[in-house]
Structure formats: C-alpha cells, structure tokens
Design a protein around this motif. Structure first.
Motif, PDB file in Angstrom:
ATOM      1  N   GLU A  13       0.911  -1.011   0.035  1.00  0.00           N
ATOM      2  CA  GLU A  13       0.188   0.159   0.037  1.00  0.00           C
ATOM      3  C   GLU A  13       0.955   0.956   0.045  1.00  0.00           C
ATOM      4  N   GLU A  14       0.783   2.630  -1.110  1.00  0.00           N
ATOM      5  CA  GLU A  14       1.975   3.127  -1.266  1.00  0.00           C
ATOM      6  C   GLU A  14       0.532   4.505  -1.425  1.00  0.00           C
ATOM      7  N   LYS A  15       1.426   5.146  -0.800  1.00  0.00           N
ATOM      8  CA  LYS A  15       0.596   6.838  -1.664  1.00  0.00           C
ATOM      9  C   LYS A  15       1.834   7.000  -3.281  1.00  0.00           C
ATOM     10  N   VAL A  16       0.277   7.906  -4.144  1.00  0.00           N
ATOM     11  CA  VAL A  16       0.816   7.726  -5.526  1.00  0.00           C
ATOM     12  C   VAL A  16      -0.009   9.110  -5.520  1.00  0.00           C
ATOM     13  N   VAL A  17       0.297   9.626  -6.555  1.00  0.00           N
ATOM     14  CA  VAL A  17      -0.048  10.474  -7.705  1.00  0.00           C
ATOM     15  C   VAL A  17      -0.842   9.801  -8.543  1.00  0.00           C
ATOM     16  N   VAL A  18      -2.525  10.368  -8.113  1.00  0.00           N
ATOM     17  CA  VAL A  18      -2.987   9.274  -9.497  1.00  0.00           C
ATOM     18  C   VAL A  18      -4.209  10.642  -9.782  1.00  0.00           C
ATOM     19  N   ILE A  78       1.358  -3.135  -7.193  1.00  0.00           N
ATOM     20  CA  ILE A  78       1.446  -4.754  -6.978  1.00  0.00           C
ATOM     21  C   ILE A  78       2.772  -4.425  -8.592  1.00  0.00           C
ATOM     22  N   PRO A  79       4.151  -5.105  -8.485  1.00  0.00           N
ATOM     23  CA  PRO A  79       5.001  -5.423  -9.549  1.00  0.00           C
ATOM     24  C   PRO A  79       4.423  -6.040 -11.341  1.00  0.00           C
ATOM     25  N   TYR A  80       4.774  -4.646 -11.417  1.00  0.00           N
ATOM     26  CA  TYR A  80       4.230  -5.153 -13.268  1.00  0.00           C
ATOM     27  C   TYR A  80       3.848  -6.753 -13.616  1.00  0.00           C
ATOM     28  N   GLY A  81       5.287  -6.998 -12.913  1.00  0.00           N
ATOM     29  CA  GLY A  81       5.362  -9.246 -13.510  1.00  0.00           C
ATOM     30  C   GLY A  81       3.943 -10.216 -12.825  1.00  0.00           C
ATOM     31  N   ALA A  82       2.958  -9.045 -11.854  1.00  0.00           N
ATOM     32  CA  ALA A  82       1.807 -10.002 -11.905  1.00  0.00           C
ATOM     33  C   ALA A  82       0.938  -9.826 -12.022  1.00  0.00           C
ATOM     34  N   ILE A  83       0.842  -9.213 -13.754  1.00  0.00           N
ATOM     35  CA  ILE A  83      -0.428  -8.534 -13.973  1.00  0.00           C
ATOM     36  C   ILE A  83      -0.034  -9.321 -15.284  1.00  0.00           C
ATOM     37  N   PHE A 124      -2.804 -21.420  -5.668  1.00  0.00           N
ATOM     38  CA  PHE A 124      -3.186 -19.949  -6.440  1.00  0.00           C
ATOM     39  C   PHE A 124      -3.878 -19.681  -6.997  1.00  0.00           C
ATOM     40  N   VAL A 125      -4.534 -18.615  -7.107  1.00  0.00           N
ATOM     41  CA  VAL A 125      -5.842 -18.399  -7.264  1.00  0.00           C
ATOM     42  C   VAL A 125      -5.500 -17.363  -8.038  1.00  0.00           C
ATOM     43  N   ARG A 126      -5.796 -17.557  -9.318  1.00  0.00           N
ATOM     44  CA  ARG A 126      -6.541 -16.107 -10.327  1.00  0.00           C
ATOM     45  C   ARG A 126      -7.796 -15.428  -9.276  1.00  0.00           C
ATOM     46  N   ALA A 127      -6.765 -13.830  -9.642  1.00  0.00           N
ATOM     47  CA  ALA A 127      -8.158 -13.199  -8.816  1.00  0.00           C
ATOM     48  C   ALA A 127      -7.918 -11.308 -10.248  1.00  0.00           C
ATOM     49  N   GLN A 128      -9.477 -11.098 -10.194  1.00  0.00           N
ATOM     50  CA  GLN A 128      -9.251  -9.983 -10.910  1.00  0.00           C
ATOM     51  C   GLN A 128      -9.228  -8.644 -10.446  1.00  0.00           C
ATOM     52  N   VAL A 129      -8.025  -7.640 -11.235  1.00  0.00           N
ATOM     53  CA  VAL A 129      -7.707  -6.847 -10.801  1.00  0.00           C
ATOM     54  C   VAL A 129      -8.403  -5.348 -11.980  1.00  0.00           C
ATOM     55  N   THR A 130      -8.971  -4.357 -11.204  1.00  0.00           N
ATOM     56  CA  THR A 130      -8.933  -2.779 -12.012  1.00  0.00           C
ATOM     57  C   THR A 130      -7.432  -2.761 -11.785  1.00  0.00           C
ATOM     58  N   VAL A 131      -6.747  -1.877 -13.016  1.00  0.00           N
ATOM     59  CA  VAL A 131      -5.180  -1.862 -12.994  1.00  0.00           C
ATOM     60  C   VAL A 131      -6.610   0.434 -13.119  1.00  0.00           C
ATOM     61  N   GLU A 132      -5.491   1.147 -12.659  1.00  0.00           N
ATOM     62  CA  GLU A 132      -5.723   2.567 -12.398  1.00  0.00           C
ATOM     63  C   GLU A 132      -4.499   3.088 -13.332  1.00  0.00           C
ATOM     64  N   ASP A 133      -3.041   3.044 -12.817  1.00  0.00           N
ATOM     65  CA  ASP A 133      -2.479   3.230 -13.763  1.00  0.00           C
ATOM     66  C   ASP A 133      -0.862   2.326 -13.587  1.00  0.00           C
ATOM     67  N   ILE A 134      -0.103   2.687 -14.438  1.00  0.00           N
ATOM     68  CA  ILE A 134       0.891   1.451 -14.866  1.00  0.00           C
ATOM     69  C   ILE A 134       2.724   2.889 -14.580  1.00  0.00           C
ATOM     70  N   THR A 135       3.031   2.742 -13.391  1.00  0.00           N
ATOM     71  CA  THR A 135       4.522   3.733 -13.561  1.00  0.00           C
ATOM     72  C   THR A 135       5.516   3.046 -13.150  1.00  0.00           C
ATOM     73  N   GLY A 136       6.326   2.884 -14.257  1.00  0.00           N
ATOM     74  CA  GLY A 136       6.875   2.197 -14.501  1.00  0.00           C
ATOM     75  C   GLY A 136       7.220   0.711 -14.428  1.00  0.00           C
ATOM     76  N   ASN A 137       8.092  -0.108 -13.357  1.00  0.00           N
ATOM     77  CA  ASN A 137       7.143  -1.271 -12.721  1.00  0.00           C
ATOM     78  C   ASN A 137       5.934  -1.412 -12.036  1.00  0.00           C
ATOM     79  N   LYS A 138       5.917  -0.313 -11.642  1.00  0.00           N
ATOM     80  CA  LYS A 138       4.349  -0.437 -10.784  1.00  0.00           C
ATOM     81  C   LYS A 138       2.854  -0.011 -10.976  1.00  0.00           C
ATOM     82  N   VAL A 139       1.822  -1.140 -10.798  1.00  0.00           N
ATOM     83  CA  VAL A 139       0.745  -0.962 -11.406  1.00  0.00           C
ATOM     84  C   VAL A 139       0.141  -0.891  -9.442  1.00  0.00           C
ATOM     85  N   ILE A 140      -0.609   0.092 -10.443  1.00  0.00           N
ATOM     86  CA  ILE A 140      -1.758   0.903  -9.038  1.00  0.00           C
ATOM     87  C   ILE A 140      -2.770   0.947  -9.705  1.00  0.00           C
ATOM     88  N   LEU A 141      -3.691  -0.148  -8.004  1.00  0.00           N
ATOM     89  CA  LEU A 141      -4.913  -0.983  -8.909  1.00  0.00           C
ATOM     90  C   LEU A 141      -5.716  -0.422  -7.673  1.00  0.00           C
TER      91      LEU A 141
END
Length: 97
Positions: A14-19, A29-34, A53-70
């Motif tokens: 959980e991180e503070k990000v600018v959206v 999450i790391p980009y490799g996890a998407i 291992f359980v597949r879980a749907q995510v909604t991507v808000e933004d991708i910055t470098g190697n970080k995927v903001i959900l």
C-alpha cells in the motif's frame, strides 16, 4: 512444478501515489504480476497458502515504471505471483491444448 517453472511471489503493498494530480493511497503490485486474458481483463494470481494459486481479477488505475497501481484488487499484504504467472494463466485456461 512450481519450482520447475521458477515461481516467485511478493506482497501487495500500500503506497501513496499520485493519480490525476492528487496524492492517494492505493494497493500496488509489480508489473510482472499482471496478466491479461483474451478479453482484455486484468488478473493476478494470489498465493494464499503454499502451492495454492488463485486467480483474482484486478482493476488497473495506472502503470508507472514497474509499478501497477490498482483501483481494485487484493489488499496490502496479500501474497501474489510475480514470476511464472503466464504459466499459471495457461494452465488455468488450458491454453496450448
């Protein structure tokens, strides 16, 4: 099999990000996890217990470098697959048959 395909995991952070110009707290999450399915939906694989291992749907808000903001997805602290997810996705959907 998990060892053979080199599965690796990390935790959702959980991180503070600018959206849209605003500082907000989001799960990251790391980009490799998407993974994307054939319909364009985004997924990640959680790892709730050893060798499960359980597949879980995510909604991507933004991708910055190697970080995927959900916008939506597993909460912080959830273990997710970061390397080997493509193999899991293929097995889950039975691709290659």
């Amino acid at each position: 099999a998990a060892e053979r395909i080199g599965l690796q995991t990390a935790q959702v952070t959980e991180e503070k990000v600018v959206v849209n110009g605003a500082s907000v707290t989001r799960s990251v999450i790391p980009y490799g996890a998407i993974m994307y399915d054939t319909k364009g939906k985004a997924w990640t694989f959680t790892n709730p217990s050893p060798l499960v291992f359980v597949r879980a749907q995510v909604t991507v808000e933004d991708i910055t470098g190697n970080k995927v903001i959900l916008a939506e997805g597993p909460p912080a602290g959830t273990s997710i697959v970061t390397v080997g997810a493509a193999m899991l996705m293929g097995a889950d959907h039975k691709y290659g048959h």
